[in-house]
Design an enzyme around this catalytic site. Structure first.
Site, PDB file in Angstrom:
ATOM      1  N   TYR A   1      -8.318  -0.448   5.841  1.00 32.06           N
ATOM      2  CA  TYR A   1      -9.417  -0.157   4.922  1.00 32.06           C
ATOM      3  C   TYR A   1      -9.530   1.363   4.880  1.00 32.06           C
ATOM      4  CZ  TYR A   1     -14.047  -0.483   2.737  1.00 32.06           C
ATOM      5  OH  TYR A   1     -15.104  -0.394   1.866  1.00 32.06           O
TER       6      TYR A   1
ATOM      7  N   TYR B   1     -15.603   5.039   8.368  1.00 30.38           N
ATOM      8  CA  TYR B   1     -14.143   4.884   8.356  1.00 30.38           C
ATOM      9  C   TYR B   1     -13.536   5.398   9.656  1.00 30.38           C
ATOM     10  CZ  TYR B   1      -9.285   6.120   7.426  1.00 30.38           C
ATOM     11  OH  TYR B   1      -7.931   6.282   7.527  1.00 30.38           O
TER      12      TYR B   1
ATOM     13  N   LEU C   1       1.534   3.699   2.290  1.00 27.81           N
ATOM     14  CA  LEU C   1       2.472   3.923   3.379  1.00 27.81           C
ATOM     15  C   LEU C   1       3.534   2.831   3.432  1.00 27.81           C
ATOM     16  CD1 LEU C   1       3.389   5.681   5.668  1.00 27.81           C
ATOM     17  CD2 LEU C   1       1.653   4.623   7.146  1.00 27.81           C
TER      18      LEU C   1
ATOM     19  N   ASP D   1      -2.983 -11.759   4.978  1.00 29.53           N
ATOM     20  CA  ASP D   1      -4.299 -11.147   5.156  1.00 29.53           C
ATOM     21  C   ASP D   1      -4.503 -10.958   6.654  1.00 29.53           C
ATOM     22  OD1 ASP D   1      -6.937 -10.431   5.407  1.00 29.53           O
ATOM     23  OD2 ASP D   1      -7.724 -12.075   4.183  1.00 29.53           O
TER      24      ASP D   1
ATOM     25  N   GLY E   1       0.814  -1.209   0.000  1.00 31.40           N
ATOM     26  CA  GLY E   1       0.000   0.000   0.000  1.00 31.40           C
ATOM     27  C   GLY E   1       0.848   1.259   0.000  1.00 31.40           C
TER      28      GLY E   1
ATOM     29  N   THR F   1      -5.939   8.194  12.185  1.00 34.60           N
ATOM     30  CA  THR F   1      -6.419   9.240  11.290  1.00 34.60           C
ATOM     31  C   THR F   1      -7.041  10.429  12.016  1.00 34.60           C
ATOM     32  OG1 THR F   1      -8.034   9.682   9.516  1.00 34.60           O
ATOM     33  CG2 THR F   1      -8.592   7.961  11.080  1.00 34.60           C
ATOM     34  N   ASP F   2      -6.972  11.584  11.366  1.00 33.95           N
ATOM     35  CA  ASP F   2      -7.670  12.776  11.850  1.00 33.95           C
ATOM     36  C   ASP F   2      -9.183  12.587  11.824  1.00 33.95           C
ATOM     37  OD1 ASP F   2      -7.449  12.686   9.025  1.00 33.95           O
ATOM     38  OD2 ASP F   2      -7.808  14.831   8.834  1.00 33.95           O
TER      39      ASP F   2
END
Length: 285
Positions: A65, A129, A15, A40, A13, A105-106
């Protein structure tokens, strides 16, 4: 293969690729890069088997995700990877004495603040999310003391699917763009974040807990697009127009700038301004 000390999940991915591009030479031979096809994270047995095979000192979990709009109609999949799999990963790390570095995440915040969010500010996600990432954070704190949860924002890089790559491609194709001004945050170069993660490992940091890392400054998505256009060519700016609102399936925080005071104090880290980091990337991309 040999025994590896550092596990990178989600290695293919955005990052994960940033980490591969910035890995210090002194650590390169110690890393096991596990893309989703190799591991996975939702497969509990596979995760446990890998931890039994290697004695990992560190795990950087970049598997996530991240399809914000799709998550609204795919809640189970979002929570399976961002919360349930993370809970199990944290338990494996606890069992095997592995330090977990976990990006968040923000979007765990509601967006109603008027000044940068500190790590202690109450979370209040307004989309699936954000809720799934918040649940992952909670699971880590409950299962594992030796962790770094690092919230970031508006991540972009030369890799994967992100705003920078999408806007650059459209501008170079001559497209006319209309970009929203109704959200304020901070674009963050994934290469900068990756270097911070390597710093935590290289320096054997043990000030565990929740931190914020994004580039300095703030911007709207329109500001970000204009800066990309300007970096490519001043003429490109004429291809970008603004709009006060752009409809999306998932709600987004109106304001999600993150305070970096804690990482500055604890780790002596001073993230570059987002414009500086963006222009460096444009010049080398």
């Amino acid at each position: 293969m040999g025994n590896k000390r550092i596990l990178i999940t989600g290695a293919s991915g955005q990052l994960g690729q940033c980490l591969k591009a910035t890995v210090p030479e002194s650590l390169a031979d110690d890393v096991l890069w596990a893309a989703r096809k190799e591991l996975d994270l939702t497969d509990i047995n596979a995760v446990e088997a890998l931890f039994e095979t290697h004695q990992f000192d560190y795990c950087i979990n970049t598997a996530a995700y991240t399809a914000v709009d799709k998550a609204e109609s795919d809640r189970d999949a979002a929570f399976a990877l961002n919360a349930e799999a993370v809970a199990h990963l944290a338990k494996c790390c606890e069992k095997h004495n592995t330090v977990l570095i976990h990006p968040s995440t923000d979007y765990v915040f509601g967006g109603m603040a008027k000044e940068p969010y500190t790590e202690e500010y109450p979370t209040a996600p307004i989309n699936v999310y954000g809720a799934s990432k918040e649940a992952g954070e909670v699971a880590i704190r409950e299962a594992l003391q030796a962790h770094f949860i690092v919230r970031t924002s508006w991540l972009y890089s030369p890799y994967g699917h992100n705003f920078y790559r999408s806007i650059r491609k459209k501008l170079e194709e001559g497209a006319e763009l209309t970009i929203t001004t109704d959200q304020t945050g901070t674009p963050t170069n994934g290469l900068d974040l990756a270097e911070f993660f390597w710093k935590l490992i290289s320096e054997k940091a043990s000030d565990y807990g929740t931190y914020h890392y994004s580039n300095e400054g703030e911007a709207t998505w329109y500001d970000f697009a204009i800066a990309i256009a300007s970096g490519l060519s001043k003429k490109r700016e004429n291809q970008v127009a603004s709009t006060e609102h752009y409809a999306t399936f998932a709600a987004r925080p109106a304001y999600s700038v993150l305070s970096k005071e804690k990482i500055k104090e604890v780790f002596g880290v001073n993230p570059p301004n987002w414009k500086t980091s963006l222009h460096q990337l444009i010049n080398h991309d």
